[in-house]
Design a protein around this motif. Structure first.
Motif, PDB file in Angstrom:
ATOM      1  N   ARG A 130       0.191  -1.253  -0.078  1.00  0.00           N
ATOM      2  CA  ARG A 130      -0.098   0.163   0.139  1.00  0.00           C
ATOM      3  C   ARG A 130       0.681   1.210   0.275  1.00  0.00           C
ATOM      4  NH1 ARG A 130      -5.672  -1.352   0.952  1.00  0.00           N
ATOM      5  NH2 ARG A 130      -5.944  -3.323   1.309  1.00  0.00           N
ATOM      6  N   ILE A 131       1.409   1.318  -0.728  1.00  0.00           N
ATOM      7  CA  ILE A 131       2.251   2.300  -1.033  1.00  0.00           C
ATOM      8  C   ILE A 131       2.692   2.973  -2.314  1.00  0.00           C
ATOM      9  CG2 ILE A 131       5.135   3.176  -1.624  1.00  0.00           C
ATOM     10  CD1 ILE A 131       5.955   1.195   0.622  1.00  0.00           C
ATOM     11  N   PRO A 132       2.400   4.526  -1.961  1.00  0.00           N
ATOM     12  CA  PRO A 132       1.785   5.015  -3.645  1.00  0.00           C
ATOM     13  C   PRO A 132       2.927   4.448  -4.407  1.00  0.00           C
ATOM     14  CG  PRO A 132       1.285   5.766  -1.851  1.00  0.00           C
ATOM     15  CD  PRO A 132       1.984   5.078  -1.575  1.00  0.00           C
ATOM     16  N   VAL A 133       2.509   4.946  -5.727  1.00  0.00           N
ATOM     17  CA  VAL A 133       3.602   4.512  -7.081  1.00  0.00           C
ATOM     18  C   VAL A 133       3.206   5.625  -7.791  1.00  0.00           C
ATOM     19  CG1 VAL A 133       4.020   3.210  -9.070  1.00  0.00           C
ATOM     20  CG2 VAL A 133       3.237   1.593  -7.351  1.00  0.00           C
ATOM     21  N   VAL A 134       3.668   6.449  -8.095  1.00  0.00           N
ATOM     22  CA  VAL A 134       3.718   7.847  -8.912  1.00  0.00           C
ATOM     23  C   VAL A 134       4.857   7.556 -10.096  1.00  0.00           C
ATOM     24  CG1 VAL A 134       4.564  10.656  -9.040  1.00  0.00           C
ATOM     25  CG2 VAL A 134       4.126   9.206  -7.019  1.00  0.00           C
ATOM     26  N   PRO A 135       3.914   7.335 -11.446  1.00  0.00           N
ATOM     27  CA  PRO A 135       4.187   7.339 -12.526  1.00  0.00           C
ATOM     28  C   PRO A 135       5.032   8.351 -12.743  1.00  0.00           C
ATOM     29  CG  PRO A 135       2.137   6.999 -13.073  1.00  0.00           C
ATOM     30  CD  PRO A 135       2.003   7.373 -11.904  1.00  0.00           C
ATOM     31  N   VAL A 136       6.158   8.003 -13.634  1.00  0.00           N
ATOM     32  CA  VAL A 136       6.768   9.380 -14.697  1.00  0.00           C
ATOM     33  C   VAL A 136       7.223   8.680 -15.771  1.00  0.00           C
ATOM     34  CG1 VAL A 136       7.648  10.575 -12.960  1.00  0.00           C
ATOM     35  CG2 VAL A 136       9.320   8.914 -13.449  1.00  0.00           C
ATOM     36  N   THR A 137       7.990   9.741 -17.111  1.00  0.00           N
ATOM     37  CA  THR A 137       8.214   9.501 -18.320  1.00  0.00           C
ATOM     38  C   THR A 137       9.270   9.773 -19.104  1.00  0.00           C
ATOM     39  OG1 THR A 137       6.600  10.271 -19.620  1.00  0.00           O
ATOM     40  CG2 THR A 137       5.350   8.617 -18.874  1.00  0.00           C
ATOM     41  N   GLU A 138       9.586   9.782 -19.831  1.00  0.00           N
ATOM     42  CA  GLU A 138      10.881  10.716 -20.536  1.00  0.00           C
ATOM     43  C   GLU A 138      10.090  10.992 -21.305  1.00  0.00           C
ATOM     44  OE1 GLU A 138      14.891   9.168 -20.335  1.00  0.00           O
ATOM     45  OE2 GLU A 138      13.770   7.054 -19.532  1.00  0.00           O
ATOM     46  N   THR A 139       8.970  10.974 -22.130  1.00  0.00           N
ATOM     47  CA  THR A 139       8.594  11.043 -23.238  1.00  0.00           C
ATOM     48  C   THR A 139       7.266  12.129 -23.249  1.00  0.00           C
ATOM     49  OG1 THR A 139       7.166   9.261 -24.269  1.00  0.00           O
ATOM     50  CG2 THR A 139       9.981   9.866 -24.614  1.00  0.00           C
ATOM     51  N   LEU A 140       6.783  13.081 -24.321  1.00  0.00           N
ATOM     52  CA  LEU A 140       5.345  13.925 -23.650  1.00  0.00           C
ATOM     53  C   LEU A 140       4.738  12.444 -23.867  1.00  0.00           C
ATOM     54  CD1 LEU A 140       6.081  17.278 -26.004  1.00  0.00           C
ATOM     55  CD2 LEU A 140       6.706  17.084 -23.345  1.00  0.00           C
ATOM     56  N   PRO A 141       3.581  12.742 -22.993  1.00  0.00           N
ATOM     57  CA  PRO A 141       2.604  12.163 -23.311  1.00  0.00           C
ATOM     58  C   PRO A 141       1.853  12.838 -24.497  1.00  0.00           C
ATOM     59  CG  PRO A 141       2.470  12.754 -21.343  1.00  0.00           C
ATOM     60  CD  PRO A 141       4.074  12.960 -21.926  1.00  0.00           C
ATOM     61  N   ARG A 142       0.958  11.744 -25.155  1.00  0.00           N
ATOM     62  CA  ARG A 142      -0.117  12.474 -25.845  1.00  0.00           C
ATOM     63  C   ARG A 142      -1.110  13.268 -26.185  1.00  0.00           C
ATOM     64  NH1 ARG A 142      -1.322  10.288 -31.319  1.00  0.00           N
ATOM     65  NH2 ARG A 142      -0.764   7.863 -29.978  1.00  0.00           N
ATOM     66  N   GLY A 143      -0.821  14.371 -26.366  1.00  0.00           N
ATOM     67  CA  GLY A 143      -1.816  16.170 -26.104  1.00  0.00           C
ATOM     68  C   GLY A 143      -1.800  16.867 -25.358  1.00  0.00           C
ATOM     69  N   GLN A 144      -0.230  16.637 -24.704  1.00  0.00           N
ATOM     70  CA  GLN A 144       0.545  17.381 -24.204  1.00  0.00           C
ATOM     71  C   GLN A 144       1.841  18.129 -24.047  1.00  0.00           C
ATOM     72  OE1 GLN A 144       0.772  16.356 -19.747  1.00  0.00           O
ATOM     73  NE2 GLN A 144      -0.448  14.448 -19.951  1.00  0.00           N
ATOM     74  N   ASP A 145       1.518  19.581 -23.783  1.00  0.00           N
ATOM     75  CA  ASP A 145       3.019  20.233 -24.042  1.00  0.00           C
ATOM     76  C   ASP A 145       4.746  19.389 -22.627  1.00  0.00           C
ATOM     77  OD1 ASP A 145       2.404  21.924 -22.239  1.00  0.00           O
ATOM     78  OD2 ASP A 145       1.875  23.326 -23.436  1.00  0.00           O
ATOM     79  N   TYR A 146       5.444  20.557 -23.047  1.00  0.00           N
ATOM     80  CA  TYR A 146       6.425  20.335 -21.845  1.00  0.00           C
ATOM     81  C   TYR A 146       5.792  20.961 -20.426  1.00  0.00           C
ATOM     82  CZ  TYR A 146      10.644  20.963 -18.512  1.00  0.00           C
ATOM     83  OH  TYR A 146      11.007  20.397 -17.163  1.00  0.00           O
ATOM     84  N   ILE A 147       5.286  22.163 -20.645  1.00  0.00           N
ATOM     85  CA  ILE A 147       4.546  22.314 -19.289  1.00  0.00           C
ATOM     86  C   ILE A 147       3.563  22.024 -18.248  1.00  0.00           C
ATOM     87  CG2 ILE A 147       3.898  24.820 -17.912  1.00  0.00           C
ATOM     88  CD1 ILE A 147       6.370  24.867 -18.590  1.00  0.00           C
ATOM     89  N   SER A 148       3.218  21.322 -19.408  1.00  0.00           N
ATOM     90  CA  SER A 148       1.583  20.879 -18.969  1.00  0.00           C
ATOM     91  C   SER A 148       1.366  18.906 -18.293  1.00  0.00           C
ATOM     92  CB  SER A 148       0.526  20.127 -20.027  1.00  0.00           C
ATOM     93  OG  SER A 148       0.807  19.671 -20.954  1.00  0.00           O
ATOM     94  N   TRP A 149       2.773  18.838 -18.990  1.00  0.00           N
ATOM     95  CA  TRP A 149       3.699  17.498 -18.899  1.00  0.00           C
ATOM     96  C   TRP A 149       4.001  17.338 -17.438  1.00  0.00           C
ATOM     97  CZ3 TRP A 149       8.847  15.975 -20.804  1.00  0.00           C
ATOM     98  CH2 TRP A 149       8.733  14.314 -19.914  1.00  0.00           C
ATOM     99  N   MET A 150       4.334  19.247 -17.054  1.00  0.00           N
ATOM    100  CA  MET A 150       5.380  18.249 -15.901  1.00  0.00           C
ATOM    101  C   MET A 150       4.831  19.054 -14.719  1.00  0.00           C
ATOM    102  SD  MET A 150       8.592  17.358 -16.041  1.00  0.00           S
ATOM    103  CE  MET A 150      10.082  16.941 -16.680  1.00  0.00           C
ATOM    104  N   THR A 151       3.652  19.752 -15.045  1.00  0.00           N
ATOM    105  CA  THR A 151       2.473  20.433 -13.985  1.00  0.00           C
ATOM    106  C   THR A 151       1.780  18.912 -13.441  1.00  0.00           C
ATOM    107  OG1 THR A 151       2.380  22.390 -14.522  1.00  0.00           O
ATOM    108  CG2 THR A 151       0.478  21.476 -13.405  1.00  0.00           C
ATOM    109  N   ALA A 152       1.404  18.109 -14.048  1.00  0.00           N
ATOM    110  CA  ALA A 152       0.570  16.998 -13.527  1.00  0.00           C
ATOM    111  C   ALA A 152       1.450  16.260 -12.871  1.00  0.00           C
ATOM    112  CB  ALA A 152       0.695  15.651 -15.352  1.00  0.00           C
TER     113      ALA A 152
END
Length: 311
Positions: free
Chosen positions: A278-300
């Motif tokens: 029950r330890i939360p998992v925070v997913p991250v990626t190295e490329t832009l998710p579809r439909g996002q730009d850098y700022i929206s991606w990092m904000t998320a």
């Protein structure tokens, strides 16, 4: 994760996640100075090693740039990457080239040499960042998770574009200023996490998000041998794996920050251990998710970290 380490199973996983995207050109459509169609014929040709940097260039250059990102599809394997005719042509004409550097995307230099283009301004994000390896440690080359570094990069990109198109210099500086203001808001959110949760222990599967977690005041408790082996695509020692799994079974960390673009039996074991305990998992990626730009991606990404620690 170095681009040169992306391989078969990880690539298939990334493709399944749908993290396929070209340059996030949302900013380009809104930038002042005329329509996209009217500007493209005289746009500055720019090549970026990945669509992350391609997006940042577009946010600063707007309709005044035409960006080609060499790696825009996670299904591509940079380790065995062979330049396409289109990319060779783009590099042969590029006025500005943006790469990560630090060993992450060495293929850019090789491709540029073969393109026989010695005139472009080449910008390496790691060099611009001023980051250097700590004593006895490897350099964490994932500087796009370092917001102050991306602010410096924005200024360098604006200067390079202005050198090519002096009449547009004010527009480039204005766009870089706007971009940096958005980065400042992200830095404020990091400081908020630090004030509320500074010192909280977390684990990572590899060093990708460490600039973000460090700026947020979090302590990385992952054995260095484990995260480095995952990053390099080498075997994880049984001892290192056991030590990492103990972080979850003994509840020594508050979250696992998990790079979804690297899947291996060891990282899957670690993820399962976090979930089972029950330890939360925070997913991250190295490329832009579809439909996002850098700022929206990092904000998320920042929002996900804040939410996880606040629960």
């Amino acid at each position: 994760m170095r681009l040169s380490s992306i391989r078969g199973p990880a690539l298939l996983m990334v493709l399944a996640l749908g993290l396929v995207g070209g340059c996030g050109g949302a900013a380009g459509a809104d930038a002042p100075g005329g329509s996209r169609d009217g500007a493209r014929s005289s746009a500055i040709p720019v090549v970026a090693s990945t669509n992350v940097y391609g997006d940042i260039v577009e946010q600063i250059g707007g309709d005044r740039v035409k960006v080609v990102s060499i790696i825009s599809d996670p299904a591509q394997d940079p380790h065995s990457y062979e330049a396409s005719t289109q990319n060779r042509l783009a590099l042969s004409k590029a006025k500005v080239v943006v790469e990560n550097g630090g060993g992450y995307d060495d293929f850019v230099g090789r491709m540029l040499d073969s393109a026989k283009n010695s005139s472009p301004t080449v910008i390496a994000a790691v060099q611009v960042s001023g980051r250097a390896p700590k004593t006895g440690a490897q350099l964490n080359e994932h500087v796009w998770y370092d917001f102050p570094a991306m602010g410096k990069l924005a200024d360098r990109i604006a200067a390079a574009l202005a050198k090519t198109a002096p009449a547009e210099a004010d527009a480039f500086r204005h766009n870089a200023k706007t971009f940096k203001e958005k980065l400042t808001r992200l830095e404020e959110q990091e400081r908020g996490i630090k004030e509320a949760h500074g010192g909280s222990p977390v684990a990572v599967t590899e060093p990708v998000p460490l600039y973000l977690t460090e700026a947020s005041g979090l302590r990385n408790k992952t054995p260095a041998d484990f995260s480095e082996a995952v990053e390099e695509g080498s075997d994880v020692s049984p001892q290192s794996l056991r030590q990492t799994l103990d972080l979850f079974t003994r509840k020594q960390v508050r979250a696992l920050v998990y790079n979804q673009q690297t899947s291996s039996p060891e990282t899957e074991q670690v993820k399962k251990a976090a979930e089972d305990n029950r330890i939360p998992v925070v997913p991250v990626t190295e490329t832009l998710p579809r439909g996002q730009d850098y700022i929206s991606w990092m904000t998320a990404n920042v929002a996900a970290l804040k939410h996880t620690l606040g629960t």
